[in-house]
Design a protein around this motif. Structure first.
Motif, PDB file in Angstrom:
ATOM      1  N   ASN A   1       0.860  -1.160  -0.025  1.00 33.29           N
ATOM      2  CA  ASN A   1       0.093   0.160   0.185  1.00 33.29           C
ATOM      3  C   ASN A   1       0.807   1.235  -0.020  1.00 33.29           C
ATOM      4  N   ALA A   2       0.334   2.292  -0.665  1.00 30.64           N
ATOM      5  CA  ALA A   2       1.262   3.595  -0.751  1.00 30.64           C
ATOM      6  C   ALA A   2       0.093   4.610  -0.341  1.00 30.64           C
ATOM      7  N   TYR A   3       0.724   5.549   0.244  1.00 30.11           N
ATOM      8  CA  TYR A   3      -0.118   6.647   0.925  1.00 30.11           C
ATOM      9  C   TYR A   3       0.614   8.180   0.367  1.00 30.11           C
ATOM     10  N   PHE A   4      -0.277   9.137   0.175  1.00 24.00           N
ATOM     11  CA  PHE A   4       0.415  10.155   0.039  1.00 24.00           C
ATOM     12  C   PHE A   4      -0.734  11.285   0.846  1.00 24.00           C
ATOM     13  N   ILE A   5       0.059  12.111   1.469  1.00 23.69           N
ATOM     14  CA  ILE A   5      -0.784  13.322   2.286  1.00 23.69           C
ATOM     15  C   ILE A   5       0.051  14.682   1.891  1.00 23.69           C
ATOM     16  N   GLU A   6      -0.673  15.399   1.914  1.00 20.77           N
ATOM     17  CA  GLU A   6      -0.129  16.986   1.992  1.00 20.77           C
ATOM     18  C   GLU A   6      -0.755  17.671   3.114  1.00 20.77           C
ATOM     19  N   TYR A   7       0.437  17.966   3.992  1.00 20.08           N
ATOM     20  CA  TYR A   7       0.086  18.767   5.304  1.00 20.08           C
ATOM     21  C   TYR A   7      -0.160  20.155   5.135  1.00 20.08           C
ATOM     22  N   ASP A   8      -0.697  20.939   5.891  1.00 20.78           N
ATOM     23  CA  ASP A   8      -1.081  22.390   5.959  1.00 20.78           C
ATOM     24  C   ASP A   8       0.076  23.091   6.909  1.00 20.78           C
ATOM     25  N   TYR A   9       1.190  22.172   7.423  1.00 21.61           N
ATOM     26  CA  TYR A   9       2.293  22.698   8.132  1.00 21.61           C
ATOM     27  C   TYR A   9       3.655  21.950   7.603  1.00 21.61           C
ATOM     28  N   PHE A  10       4.611  22.510   8.289  1.00 20.28           N
ATOM     29  CA  PHE A  10       6.017  21.779   8.089  1.00 20.28           C
ATOM     30  C   PHE A  10       6.216  21.005   8.957  1.00 20.28           C
ATOM     31  N   ILE A  11       7.160  19.898   8.812  1.00 20.89           N
ATOM     32  CA  ILE A  11       7.577  19.109   9.857  1.00 20.89           C
ATOM     33  C   ILE A  11       9.001  18.960   9.880  1.00 20.89           C
ATOM     34  N   THR A  12       9.562  19.663  10.819  1.00 17.65           N
ATOM     35  CA  THR A  12      10.940  20.044  10.863  1.00 17.65           C
ATOM     36  C   THR A  12      11.839  18.710  10.930  1.00 17.65           C
ATOM     37  N   ASP A  13      13.018  18.792  10.869  1.00 19.65           N
ATOM     38  CA  ASP A  13      14.194  17.775  10.866  1.00 19.65           C
ATOM     39  C   ASP A  13      14.178  17.306  12.153  1.00 19.65           C
TER      40      ASP A  13
END
Length: 167
Positions: free
Chosen positions: A66-78
């Motif tokens: 299974n493959a999943y794609f999502i676009e967040y409305d925020y940034f995920i920092t390192d």
């Protein structure tokens, strides 16, 4: 000699026609913010139309990966990458062997991850990436029973290479 050149010219023409037809099979998913697109081969990947938690969900033709794609409305920092990935799996168990490294996909440098999860005595492997770009972060993630990942790595790489930024 001239017959050989003519033959090579005709052969290369047939090969280019075959490649054009092969590439015309690709379908395109455009992200909800219209920033990213994923070109995928429907002979290898089937897009689910009823995904609830993810923007787009795919599975291979055998329904093993299974493959999943999502676009967040925020940034995920390192700094928060590891905890973000761990939080995604916490309801299923504790992940182990989490590796995060930089990887280049289509001129996009992403934070690629790989991990394992023992769920109900079955070993699952996950991999994917998080990328901070225009409009927030995106995540692409693949998951399957451990035995299904290696034989399907080629189509996983194919789907990864299908993602691009819309200019």
């Amino acid at each position: 000699m001239s017959k050989n050149l003519l033959f090579l010219f005709l052969l290369s023409g047939f090969i280019s026609i075959g490649q054009t037809k092969k590439n015309s099979k690709l379908e395109t998913y455009t992200s909800r913010k219209e920033i990213y697109q994923i070109k995928y081969n429907p002979d290898h990947w089937i897009k689910n139309t009823d995904s609830i938690d993810w923007d787009a969900q795919f599975h291979d033709k055998y329904n093993l990966v299974n493959a999943y794609f999502i676009e967040y409305d925020y940034f995920i920092t390192d700094k928060n990458l590891k905890s973000t990935i761990q939080d995604e799996y916490k309801e299923f168990g504790k992940i182990k062997n989490l590796k995060i490294y930089k990887k280049k996909i289509n001129d996009i440098t992403v934070n690629y991850f790989e991990c394992e999860l023992d769920y109900n005595d079955i070993l699952y492997k996950y991999q994917g990436f998080i990328y901070n770009g225009k409009g927030g972060s995106i995540q692409m993630q693949y998951g399957a029973q451990a035995e299904a990942i290696e034989p399907n790595q080629g189509i996983i790489d194919e789907l990864n290479n299908g993602i691009s930024i819309i200019q």
